[in-house]
Motif scaffolding. Structure first.
Motif, PDB file in Angstrom:
ATOM      1  N   ARG A   1      70.321  27.622  97.758  1.00 22.13           N
ATOM      2  CA  ARG A   1      68.945  27.279  97.422  1.00 22.13           C
ATOM      3  C   ARG A   1      68.169  26.832  98.657  1.00 22.13           C
ATOM      4  O   ARG A   1      67.025  27.244  98.879  1.00 22.13           O
ATOM      5  CB  ARG A   1      68.931  26.181  96.355  1.00 22.13           C
ATOM      6  CG  ARG A   1      67.529  25.811  95.876  1.00 22.13           C
ATOM      7  CD  ARG A   1      67.549  24.996  94.603  1.00 22.13           C
ATOM      8  NE  ARG A   1      68.218  23.716  94.785  1.00 22.13           N
ATOM      9  CZ  ARG A   1      69.397  23.391  94.266  1.00 22.13           C
ATOM     10  NH1 ARG A   1      70.075  24.293  93.561  1.00 22.13           N
ATOM     11  NH2 ARG A   1      69.925  22.198  94.454  1.00 22.13           N
ATOM     12  N   ARG A   2      68.798  26.002  99.467  1.00 23.57           N
ATOM     13  CA  ARG A   2      68.095  25.494 100.649  1.00 23.57           C
ATOM     14  C   ARG A   2      67.910  26.575 101.696  1.00 23.57           C
ATOM     15  O   ARG A   2      66.876  26.625 102.369  1.00 23.57           O
ATOM     16  CB  ARG A   2      68.868  24.309 101.228  1.00 23.57           C
ATOM     17  CG  ARG A   2      68.728  23.054 100.383  1.00 23.57           C
ATOM     18  CD  ARG A   2      69.418  21.876 100.983  1.00 23.57           C
ATOM     19  NE  ARG A   2      69.102  20.656 100.246  1.00 23.57           N
ATOM     20  CZ  ARG A   2      69.713  19.501 100.423  1.00 23.57           C
ATOM     21  NH1 ARG A   2      70.684  19.405 101.325  1.00 23.57           N
ATOM     22  NH2 ARG A   2      69.364  18.453  99.711  1.00 23.57           N
ATOM     23  N   VAL A   3      68.893  27.455 101.852  1.00 21.71           N
ATOM     24  CA  VAL A   3      68.746  28.552 102.808  1.00 21.71           C
ATOM     25  C   VAL A   3      67.588  29.452 102.399  1.00 21.71           C
ATOM     26  O   VAL A   3      66.813  29.907 103.248  1.00 21.71           O
ATOM     27  CB  VAL A   3      70.063  29.352 102.910  1.00 21.71           C
ATOM     28  CG1 VAL A   3      69.840  30.665 103.651  1.00 21.71           C
ATOM     29  CG2 VAL A   3      71.128  28.532 103.622  1.00 21.71           C
ATOM     30  N   SER A   4      67.454  29.727 101.112  1.00 21.66           N
ATOM     31  CA  SER A   4      66.346  30.573 100.655  1.00 21.66           C
ATOM     32  C   SER A   4      65.000  29.906 100.927  1.00 21.66           C
ATOM     33  O   SER A   4      64.045  30.575 101.328  1.00 21.66           O
ATOM     34  CB  SER A   4      66.505  30.887  99.168  1.00 21.66           C
ATOM     35  OG  SER A   4      66.384  29.719  98.377  1.00 21.66           O
ATOM     36  N   VAL A   5      64.907  28.586 100.729  1.00 24.78           N
ATOM     37  CA  VAL A   5      63.655  27.871 100.995  1.00 24.78           C
ATOM     38  C   VAL A   5      63.349  27.880 102.490  1.00 24.78           C
ATOM     39  O   VAL A   5      62.215  28.154 102.909  1.00 24.78           O
ATOM     40  CB  VAL A   5      63.731  26.425 100.466  1.00 24.78           C
ATOM     41  CG1 VAL A   5      62.508  25.618 100.918  1.00 24.78           C
ATOM     42  CG2 VAL A   5      63.825  26.422  98.950  1.00 24.78           C
ATOM     43  N   TYR A   6      64.358  27.588 103.313  1.00 28.11           N
ATOM     44  CA  TYR A   6      64.152  27.596 104.758  1.00 28.11           C
ATOM     45  C   TYR A   6      63.790  28.996 105.254  1.00 28.11           C
ATOM     46  O   TYR A   6      62.967  29.141 106.173  1.00 28.11           O
ATOM     47  CB  TYR A   6      65.399  27.095 105.476  1.00 28.11           C
ATOM     48  CG  TYR A   6      65.656  25.620 105.313  1.00 28.11           C
ATOM     49  CD1 TYR A   6      64.614  24.707 105.195  1.00 28.11           C
ATOM     50  CD2 TYR A   6      66.956  25.118 105.279  1.00 28.11           C
ATOM     51  CE1 TYR A   6      64.854  23.354 105.047  1.00 28.11           C
ATOM     52  CE2 TYR A   6      67.205  23.755 105.133  1.00 28.11           C
ATOM     53  CZ  TYR A   6      66.145  22.879 105.019  1.00 28.11           C
ATOM     54  OH  TYR A   6      66.393  21.539 104.871  1.00 28.11           O
ATOM     55  N   SER A   7      64.399  30.014 104.666  1.00 28.46           N
ATOM     56  CA  SER A   7      64.092  31.386 105.075  1.00 28.46           C
ATOM     57  C   SER A   7      62.644  31.724 104.763  1.00 28.46           C
ATOM     58  O   SER A   7      61.951  32.359 105.574  1.00 28.46           O
ATOM     59  CB  SER A   7      65.023  32.369 104.352  1.00 28.46           C
ATOM     60  OG  SER A   7      66.373  32.133 104.702  1.00 28.46           O
ATOM     61  N   PHE A   8      62.174  31.298 103.598  1.00 27.90           N
ATOM     62  CA  PHE A   8      60.774  31.511 103.240  1.00 27.90           C
ATOM     63  C   PHE A   8      59.846  30.832 104.245  1.00 27.90           C
ATOM     64  O   PHE A   8      58.860  31.423 104.698  1.00 27.90           O
ATOM     65  CB  PHE A   8      60.509  30.980 101.827  1.00 27.90           C
ATOM     66  CG  PHE A   8      59.060  30.974 101.440  1.00 27.90           C
ATOM     67  CD1 PHE A   8      58.395  32.154 101.158  1.00 27.90           C
ATOM     68  CD2 PHE A   8      58.357  29.786 101.363  1.00 27.90           C
ATOM     69  CE1 PHE A   8      57.047  32.153 100.805  1.00 27.90           C
ATOM     70  CE2 PHE A   8      57.018  29.764 101.013  1.00 27.90           C
ATOM     71  CZ  PHE A   8      56.361  30.956 100.731  1.00 27.90           C
ATOM     72  N   CYS A   9      60.160  29.596 104.608  1.00 26.86           N
ATOM     73  CA  CYS A   9      59.325  28.865 105.571  1.00 26.86           C
ATOM     74  C   CYS A   9      59.338  29.539 106.933  1.00 26.86           C
ATOM     75  O   CYS A   9      58.286  29.645 107.593  1.00 26.86           O
ATOM     76  CB  CYS A   9      59.808  27.419 105.691  1.00 26.86           C
ATOM     77  SG  CYS A   9      59.616  26.434 104.186  1.00 26.86           S
ATOM     78  N   LEU A  10      60.503  30.004 107.377  1.00 24.49           N
ATOM     79  CA  LEU A  10      60.585  30.679 108.669  1.00 24.49           C
ATOM     80  C   LEU A  10      59.771  31.972 108.687  1.00 24.49           C
ATOM     81  O   LEU A  10      59.081  32.272 109.664  1.00 24.49           O
ATOM     82  CB  LEU A  10      62.049  30.972 109.007  1.00 24.49           C
ATOM     83  CG  LEU A  10      62.897  29.786 109.467  1.00 24.49           C
ATOM     84  CD1 LEU A  10      64.376  30.169 109.503  1.00 24.49           C
ATOM     85  CD2 LEU A  10      62.451  29.303 110.838  1.00 24.49           C
ATOM     86  N   LEU A  11      59.883  32.758 107.606  1.00 22.31           N
ATOM     87  CA  LEU A  11      59.135  34.009 107.540  1.00 22.31           C
ATOM     88  C   LEU A  11      57.633  33.744 107.514  1.00 22.31           C
ATOM     89  O   LEU A  11      56.858  34.417 108.208  1.00 22.31           O
ATOM     90  CB  LEU A  11      59.559  34.802 106.294  1.00 22.31           C
ATOM     91  CG  LEU A  11      60.966  35.383 106.309  1.00 22.31           C
ATOM     92  CD1 LEU A  11      61.291  36.017 104.962  1.00 22.31           C
ATOM     93  CD2 LEU A  11      61.134  36.399 107.426  1.00 22.31           C
ATOM     94  N   LEU A  12      57.227  32.755 106.726  1.00 23.54           N
ATOM     95  CA  LEU A  12      55.809  32.435 106.635  1.00 23.54           C
ATOM     96  C   LEU A  12      55.275  31.913 107.971  1.00 23.54           C
ATOM     97  O   LEU A  12      54.181  32.287 108.410  1.00 23.54           O
ATOM     98  CB  LEU A  12      55.597  31.394 105.532  1.00 23.54           C
ATOM     99  CG  LEU A  12      54.293  31.494 104.729  1.00 23.54           C
ATOM    100  CD1 LEU A  12      54.223  32.844 104.014  1.00 23.54           C
ATOM    101  CD2 LEU A  12      54.199  30.366 103.721  1.00 23.54           C
ATOM    102  N   PHE A  13      56.069  31.066 108.610  1.00 24.53           N
ATOM    103  CA  PHE A  13      55.687  30.528 109.914  1.00 24.53           C
ATOM    104  C   PHE A  13      55.529  31.656 110.928  1.00 24.53           C
ATOM    105  O   PHE A  13      54.566  31.683 111.703  1.00 24.53           O
ATOM    106  CB  PHE A  13      56.747  29.529 110.379  1.00 24.53           C
ATOM    107  CG  PHE A  13      56.484  28.930 111.731  1.00 24.53           C
ATOM    108  CD1 PHE A  13      55.706  27.792 111.867  1.00 24.53           C
ATOM    109  CD2 PHE A  13      57.017  29.503 112.873  1.00 24.53           C
ATOM    110  CE1 PHE A  13      55.454  27.243 113.112  1.00 24.53           C
ATOM    111  CE2 PHE A  13      56.781  28.975 114.126  1.00 24.53           C
ATOM    112  CZ  PHE A  13      55.999  27.831 114.242  1.00 24.53           C
TER     113      PHE A  13
END
Length: 239
Positions: free
Chosen positions: A49-61
């Motif tokens: 769950r946390r990896v998916s959230v961090y991945s979303f933030c990285l892609l958006l950033f």
């Protein structure tokens, strides 16, 4: 309004089509499993769950301000690839030479201090190395930065571009979560011996991926150098 939705779905599909071959959630699942064999099923679900959230933030950033950050620090995309390739290759080598661990059981957690330490470890590993650079690596960041070009338009219809890209990143993060969350079921199917073989092969593939990313970055740097100094490598006439 019709033009708005057409542009929105266009950017949504472009984001998914451009990033999913690089992210490759199904192909990254074995690496995630090999790096989380010492955790319980509940802890692995939390990590997913946390990896998916961090991945979303990285892609958006990367989509929205990645270009500005690299320009501010004077860092080129080939340099990002070289450094990312070194990180991935080093982790793959370490994993390839690590003691065998077929997973399924984590160390017992007794006191509140042990629980807090374990939670802090999970938070740290969820971002590095699981989210970055293994899930969202230099290649994904490069594609995301490229997709972010033209995202800051002034036209009202241009709002569809960042919205479509953001929803595309969210959809990809959901796919990552599903693959990572339920990937451990595959380990139970192949058994203990199959798990050891599977994890060693995953570690070797990870090492090869790191070498490939490093080579791509080095090739880009060499191409930039040759383009900037063509006279040094021009053929000389034969007397």
């Amino acid at each position: 309004m019709q033009d708005f939705f057409a542009l929105f779905f266009s950017k949504f599909l472009v984001a998914i089509a451009g990033l999913i071959p690089i992210l490759n959630p199904l192909g990254a699942t074995p690496i995630f499993l090999s790096l989380t064999t010492s955790y319980s099923s509940e802890e692995r679900a939390l990590l997913a769950r946390r990896v998916s959230v961090y991945s979303f933030c990285l892609l958006l950033f990367s989509m929205f301000i990645g270009t500005y950050v690299l320009a501010f620090f004077g860092v080129s995309i080939p340099i990002v690839r070289v450094c990312g390739g070194l990180l991935v290759a080093a982790a793959g080598w370490k994993l390839l030479n690590s003691p065998e661990n077929t997973g399924g059981a984590s160390e017992p957690i007794g006191s509140a201090a042990d629980h807090a330490r374990r939670a802090a470890e999970l938070r740290q590993r969820a971002f590095y190395p699981l989210a970055f650079p293994f899930t969202v690596g230099p290649g994904s960041i490069t594609v995301a930065i490229t997709l972010g070009v033209g995202i800051h338009g002034q036209d009202a219809h241009q709002l569809a571009i960042p919205l479509g890209s953001a929803f595309g990143a969210a959809a990809l993060s959901g796919i990552i979560y599903v693959c990572y969350r339920y990937g451990d079921r595959m380990l139970r199917l192949i058994g203990s011996t199959g798990t050891v073989v599977f994890l060693r092969l995953s570690a070797f593939i990870l090492l090869c991926l790191g070498a490939q990313i490093l080579w791509d970055g080095a090739s880009g740097l060499a191409g930039e150098f040759l383009a900037a100094h063509p006279w040094q490598f021009a053929p000389t006439g034969q007397g």
